[in-house]
Structures are given as C-alpha cells and as structure tokens.
Design an enzyme around this catalytic site. Structure first.
Site, PDB file in Angstrom:
ATOM      1  N   GLU A  18      53.356  25.973  32.775  1.00  0.00           N
ATOM      2  CA  GLU A  18      51.885  25.835  32.851  1.00  0.00           C
ATOM      3  C   GLU A  18      51.393  26.294  34.215  1.00  0.00           C
ATOM      4  O   GLU A  18      52.162  26.491  35.141  1.00  0.00           O
ATOM      5  CB  GLU A  18      51.471  24.366  32.648  1.00  0.00           C
ATOM      6  CG  GLU A  18      50.879  24.042  31.281  1.00  0.00           C
ATOM      7  CD  GLU A  18      49.492  24.640  31.036  1.00  0.00           C
ATOM      8  OE1 GLU A  18      48.932  25.321  31.918  1.00  0.00           O
ATOM      9  OE2 GLU A  18      48.960  24.431  29.931  1.00  0.00           O
ATOM     10  N   ARG A 101      48.536  11.040  31.887  1.00  0.00           N
ATOM     11  CA  ARG A 101      48.994  11.908  32.969  1.00  0.00           C
ATOM     12  C   ARG A 101      47.977  13.033  33.131  1.00  0.00           C
ATOM     13  O   ARG A 101      47.215  13.329  32.208  1.00  0.00           O
ATOM     14  CB  ARG A 101      50.373  12.492  32.668  1.00  0.00           C
ATOM     15  CG  ARG A 101      50.400  13.454  31.478  1.00  0.00           C
ATOM     16  CD  ARG A 101      51.654  14.323  31.524  1.00  0.00           C
ATOM     17  NE  ARG A 101      51.847  15.172  30.355  1.00  0.00           N
ATOM     18  CZ  ARG A 101      51.296  16.374  30.174  1.00  0.00           C
ATOM     19  NH1 ARG A 101      50.418  16.854  31.061  1.00  0.00           N
ATOM     20  NH2 ARG A 101      51.569  17.086  29.091  1.00  0.00           N
ATOM     21  N   ASN A 103      46.759  16.890  33.263  1.00  0.00           N
ATOM     22  CA  ASN A 103      47.144  18.130  32.612  1.00  0.00           C
ATOM     23  C   ASN A 103      46.644  19.278  33.493  1.00  0.00           C
ATOM     24  O   ASN A 103      46.858  19.243  34.693  1.00  0.00           O
ATOM     25  CB  ASN A 103      46.642  18.179  31.170  1.00  0.00           C
ATOM     26  CG  ASN A 103      47.430  19.161  30.326  1.00  0.00           C
ATOM     27  OD1 ASN A 103      48.648  19.273  30.472  1.00  0.00           O
ATOM     28  ND2 ASN A 103      46.770  19.903  29.462  1.00  0.00           N
ATOM     29  N   GLU A 121      52.171  12.525  25.468  1.00  0.00           N
ATOM     30  CA  GLU A 121      52.380  12.978  24.090  1.00  0.00           C
ATOM     31  C   GLU A 121      53.571  12.279  23.435  1.00  0.00           C
ATOM     32  O   GLU A 121      54.580  12.018  24.073  1.00  0.00           O
ATOM     33  CB  GLU A 121      52.610  14.490  24.075  1.00  0.00           C
ATOM     34  CG  GLU A 121      51.365  15.275  24.455  1.00  0.00           C
ATOM     35  CD  GLU A 121      51.635  16.753  24.633  1.00  0.00           C
ATOM     36  OE1 GLU A 121      51.038  17.536  23.891  1.00  0.00           O
ATOM     37  OE2 GLU A 121      52.424  17.103  25.506  1.00  0.00           O
ATOM     38  N   ASN A 154      42.233  20.680  29.418  1.00  0.00           N
ATOM     39  CA  ASN A 154      43.016  21.902  29.562  1.00  0.00           C
ATOM     40  C   ASN A 154      42.310  22.963  30.382  1.00  0.00           C
ATOM     41  O   ASN A 154      41.771  22.663  31.438  1.00  0.00           O
ATOM     42  CB  ASN A 154      43.469  22.398  28.183  1.00  0.00           C
ATOM     43  CG  ASN A 154      44.962  22.658  28.177  1.00  0.00           C
ATOM     44  OD1 ASN A 154      45.517  23.163  29.163  1.00  0.00           O
ATOM     45  ND2 ASN A 154      45.634  22.308  27.108  1.00  0.00           N
ATOM     46  N   ASP A 204      44.466  26.637  25.129  1.00  0.00           N
ATOM     47  CA  ASP A 204      45.217  25.980  26.199  1.00  0.00           C
ATOM     48  C   ASP A 204      44.656  26.435  27.546  1.00  0.00           C
ATOM     49  O   ASP A 204      43.496  26.196  27.852  1.00  0.00           O
ATOM     50  CB  ASP A 204      46.708  26.293  26.012  1.00  0.00           C
ATOM     51  CG  ASP A 204      47.631  25.300  26.706  1.00  0.00           C
ATOM     52  OD1 ASP A 204      47.265  24.807  27.778  1.00  0.00           O
ATOM     53  OD2 ASP A 204      48.730  25.037  26.192  1.00  0.00           O
TER      54      ASP A 204
END
Length: 299
Positions: A18, A101, A103, A121, A154, A204
């Site tokens: 990511e 948490r 992202n 998740e 996101n 995303d």
C-alpha cells in the site's frame, strides 16, 4: 497513444502492499506492507527493496520536510528515522475503539497529514462496518477528526488548484469530492463523482496527474482506472496481471512512471499459482501523462 508497458519491479510479494510514494531525495519508491508490518524502500538503481520491520500494521508512509518519514501505525501517527530504524509515536487516535487501525493516508499541499481508520478485517474487505473516521495531523502535531461512520477509509488526493479534496470510502464503491479550504484544512459539501462498475470491483488507493485526472486502483478488479472528476467519466483502464491492485502513484525522474502496489492476503494456493506476482510492485510506463510530486509533512 504511446504503448503502455507493465513490469513487476519488486517481486518479494507483500501481504498487503500500500501507499506508494516517490522519494525524490533518495530516488526511490517508498511503500508499506500493512499486515507484513514493514515499511519498504525500492531503489531503481539496485532494483532491491530494503524493509524496516515495525510493531503494528503500518498503512501509509509520507515524506517529512525535516527529513525521514511519517507513518500511520496501528492507531498512531508516528515518525520513522530510516537509518536508525527508529519509530517514535507522535499521537494516537480512536482511543475509545479496541478494534480499529489506520488505513490509507496522504499529505495535503499545506503539509498536513490526512489519514483514516477502519475496523480490523476478519478477511480481506470483510469487517465491522462504520467503525472508521477521517483525521488530519497538523504540522503543530494537533489532530482534527473530520467525520466518522467510515467503512474502509482509503484513497485520497487534492485537485491541482487545491480547492477540491478527493476521497474513497471503499465499501461505498464511490469516488467522492469535497470542497477544500487550503488555509484551514476544512472539508465540506461531499458528493460522489464516480460509482465503480461491477468488474472494477472495490476502489482503493488513488493519485492525480498533471492534467487533473484521477487514477484509482481497483482492489479485486486487477486494474487502475483514469477518471475525469469534472465529467465523472472513465477515460482509461490499465489492466494488471494481479487481481488485488491496492494503490498507485507517479514517480521516477520526471514523474512519468506509475507505480502500483498489490496484495496477496486472502488468496489460496491455486489463486497464487495463477498469479505468482501477487503482492508485487508494478511499474507502468508509456501512459503519456505525468504525476504530481508528493507533498511532505510540515511538522
């Protein structure tokens, strides 16, 4: 149209790659492996990635004006000194929630670090809904919460005139825009500018190019798509050899190369045997557009 070419440049697969960010000072690509709990830096010269292990899921990395980096780690904003491999907490959010948490995160043109949270998740994209929030870490290290009830906070970026903030809450399957006040960092007037189609799957990470068009990585869609935020039209689709494309940024000497991160979490042996590059970092050339250099955190 120049011919588009795609190459897997970092093959040691991330579990959830990511937050790709081009670091001009180092001439290297930064990114994180969220569940692999490491911050990585890939050099186009050595063609190797160095990794620094951390003690919690690390979901985004950003440049820092004073040098080195800032990261989002668990529910903390933290500073990372690369050479010393030293992480120090700046501040924590979501203290009332045991199961969230950070992202994705990114720095705005004024040097503020925007990042959002989500529930941990159960399986990829399966989680308790509406547990996340969007935050900003200001250069004076104070934190502001913009809103909550977020599913998976996101992709985010800003228009070229800095008057619009673009944002993705993944499970809304929408790319949204807000009015943006660069002086204060305030956002308002939320609206959807693009709804993803079924085969595009889940929106995303995201970045903007020098023509003001957005590029969105489609998780489980195996592609990045180019959108016109003014018309809400899709202009281009670039398909990748992996399904779980997670985020994108421009980089290289003149920001004409696109880097795309991907994930391998949630894939079984058979799926991985069909997509051996899952979790790799991809370089796309020949797009014919350039990107905007990342802004450093001013704190």
């Amino acid at each position: 149209m120049s011919s588009v070419s795609i190459e897997c440049v970092a093959k040691e697969g991330c579990r959830i790659g990511e937050s790709p960010v081009w670091d001009e000072r180092e001439g290297a690509l930064l990114y994180v492996d969220i569940t692999g709990r490491k911050v990585c830096r890939w050099s186009p010269v050595t063609r190797q990635a160095q990794a620094i292990p951390v003690d919690a899921p690390v979901s985004s990395v950003a440049l820092r004006k004073s040098g080195d980096y800032v990261i989002t780690l668990g529910t903390r904003f933290a500073a990372l000194k690369w050479k010393e491999e030293l992480v120090t907490t700046i501040t924590q959010v979501d203290k009332d929630k045991a199961n969230t948490r950070f992202n994705d995160g990114k720095v705005d043109p004024a040097g503020r670090y925007f990042a959002g949270t989500m529930a941990e998740e159960i399986r990829p994209a399966v989680l308790e809904r509406h547990q996340g929030s969007l935050y900003t870490l200001f250069p004076d290290l104070s934190v502001v919460k913009h809103f909550d009830q977020v599913d998976i906070s996101n992709g985010l970026d800003w228009s070229l005139d800095h008057r619009t903030f673009f944002y993705i809450d993944s499970l809304s399957y929408s790319v949204d825009a807000f009015d943006y006040d660069l002086q204060t960092g305030k956002i308002g007037n939320r609206r959807s500018i693009y709804k993803l189609e079924k085969e595009e799957s889940i929106p995303d990470g995201m970045c903007i190019d020098t023509e003001g068009k957005l590029w969105v990585a489609c998780y489980d869609g195996g592609r990045v798509i180019r959108l016109d935020p003014e018309t809400g039209k899709r202009l281009q689709t670039v398909k990748l050899p992996v399904d779980k494309t997670t985020s994108c940024c421009f980089g290289g000497k003149d920001y004409s190369e696109m880097f795309v991160t991907s994930a391998s979490d949630g894939m079984d042996k058979e799926w991985l045997s069909r997509q051996p590059q899952a979790g790799g970092i991809f370089k796309i050339t020949g797009l014919g557009v350039k990107g905007v250099p990342p802004y450093p955190f001013a704190g």
